[in-house]
Design a protein around this motif. Structure first.
Motif, short mmCIF file in Angstrom:
data_model
loop_
_atom_site.label_atom_id
_atom_site.label_comp_id
_atom_site.label_asym_id
_atom_site.label_seq_id
_atom_site.Cartn_x
_atom_site.Cartn_y
_atom_site.Cartn_z
N LEU A 233 0.82 -1.21 0.00
CA LEU A 233 0.00 0.00 0.00
C LEU A 233 0.86 1.26 0.00
CD1 LEU A 233 -2.82 -1.00 2.52
CD2 LEU A 233 -2.99 -0.84 0.03
N ILE A 234 1.94 1.25 0.75
CA ILE A 234 2.82 2.42 0.80
C ILE A 234 3.47 2.67 -0.55
CG2 ILE A 234 4.98 3.31 1.79
CD1 ILE A 234 4.17 1.89 4.41
N VAL A 235 3.99 1.61 -1.17
CA VAL A 235 4.65 1.77 -2.46
C VAL A 235 3.64 2.17 -3.53
CG1 VAL A 235 6.02 0.62 -4.24
CG2 VAL A 235 6.47 0.15 -1.84
N GLN A 236 2.43 1.60 -3.47
CA GLN A 236 1.38 1.99 -4.42
C GLN A 236 1.08 3.49 -4.28
OE1 GLN A 236 -0.12 0.27 -6.77
NE2 GLN A 236 -0.29 -1.88 -6.23
N TYR A 237 1.04 3.97 -3.05
CA TYR A 237 0.79 5.39 -2.81
C TYR A 237 1.91 6.25 -3.37
CZ TYR A 237 -0.05 9.75 -0.28
OH TYR A 237 -0.26 11.07 0.04
N VAL A 238 3.16 5.82 -3.18
CA VAL A 238 4.30 6.56 -3.72
C VAL A 238 4.23 6.60 -5.25
CG1 VAL A 238 6.81 6.55 -3.97
CG2 VAL A 238 5.78 6.09 -1.75
#
Length: 257
Positions: A233-238
């Motif tokens: 989720l964090i990488v998708q957000y980035v």
């Protein structure tokens, strides 16, 4: 009014997860903890993993393996896509091989890597690259072939340098597909790395999941699984932020219309 719209979107997004959490918590009241542990117990296990270095290092090991494998597959895939776009002979040679590789299950690559290689890290890197390489290659190749011919001819008429061609024409054309490829392969890679660590590693999230399975600790299994979910989720957000910044001109053009 915009605030109300934003709250409505957040509520619609959160509603399915809230319902799932409520259903799980209700189930935990009627089933033993090794089947449906309380969400409170899962929360404390997540916190324990994040606050104890001896456990957090396993999460970081898995994250580094995912990123290293994706980076390697992307670099190799982009180079292959460029060669395939420039040469029909190369395309005719590599396309069937990549299509064949796409049909090989991730577990088979795990078995092959264990038989062929000794080092654990190289095994996992090999598995990650081979399972994500075809998707990267075909998506970058599709983006290169989708560039408008009129645009290519117009840019070439100014006789730009190769660096300028890449910066002005190629990169803006293929960047959306590249970001999409990363988003898709990120989820695939998180699943593949767990399989690889389950079978052939002595550390990482997959290895820890195997330990939880052996002692029937469902709370621990969920907590370790959630570490990968948080990472994705964090990488998708980035990636979404990169997409927003890189293509902010689209929003400007839409407002002008």
């Amino acid at each position: 009014m915009p605030g109300a719209v934003l709250l409505g979107r957040i509520a619609r997004t959160a509603a399915p997860f809230v319902l799932m959490a409520v259903a799980w918590q209700i189930a935990s009241l009627f089933f033993p903890p090794y089947l449906f542990p309380s969400l409170v117990a899962v929360f404390w296990r997540c916190l324990e993993i994040l606050t104890h270095w001896s456990q957090l290092v396993d999460v970081l090991a898995t994250v580094s393996r995912i990123l290293a494998g994706l980076a390697g597959a992307f670099v190799i895939g982009a180079a292959m896509a460029l060669a395939m776009a420039r040469s029909k002979a190369v395309d005719g040679f590599l396309s069937p091989i990549l299509t064949f590789f796409q049909g090989i299950p991730a577990l088979s690559w795990v078995v092959f890597a264990i038989i062929w290689f000794h080092g654990i890290e190289f095994r996992i890197f090999f598995i990650m690259v081979l399972t994500t390489l075809p998707a990267f290659t075909f998506q970058v190749l599709g983006a290169l072939r989708a560039m408008p011919k009129d645009l290519v001819e117009m840019v070439m008429s100014f006789r730009p340098s190769r660096a300028k061609i890449f910066r002005v024409m190629v990169l803006p054309s293929i960047l959306p597909e590249i970001l999409t490829a990363w988003k898709v392969n990120l989820g695939n890679a998180s699943r593949v790395v767990v399989v690889a660590e389950l079978v052939g590693a002595t550390g990482g999230v997959g290895y820890q999941l195997l330990q939880q399975q052996q002692i029937f600790d469902m709370a621990g299994a969920l907590a370790w699984t959630l570490q990968l979910v948080f990472f994705v989720l964090i990488v998708q957000y980035v990636l979404t932020l990169i997409e927003t910044v890189a293509f902010r001109y689209r929003a400007v053009s839409e407002r002008s219309l």
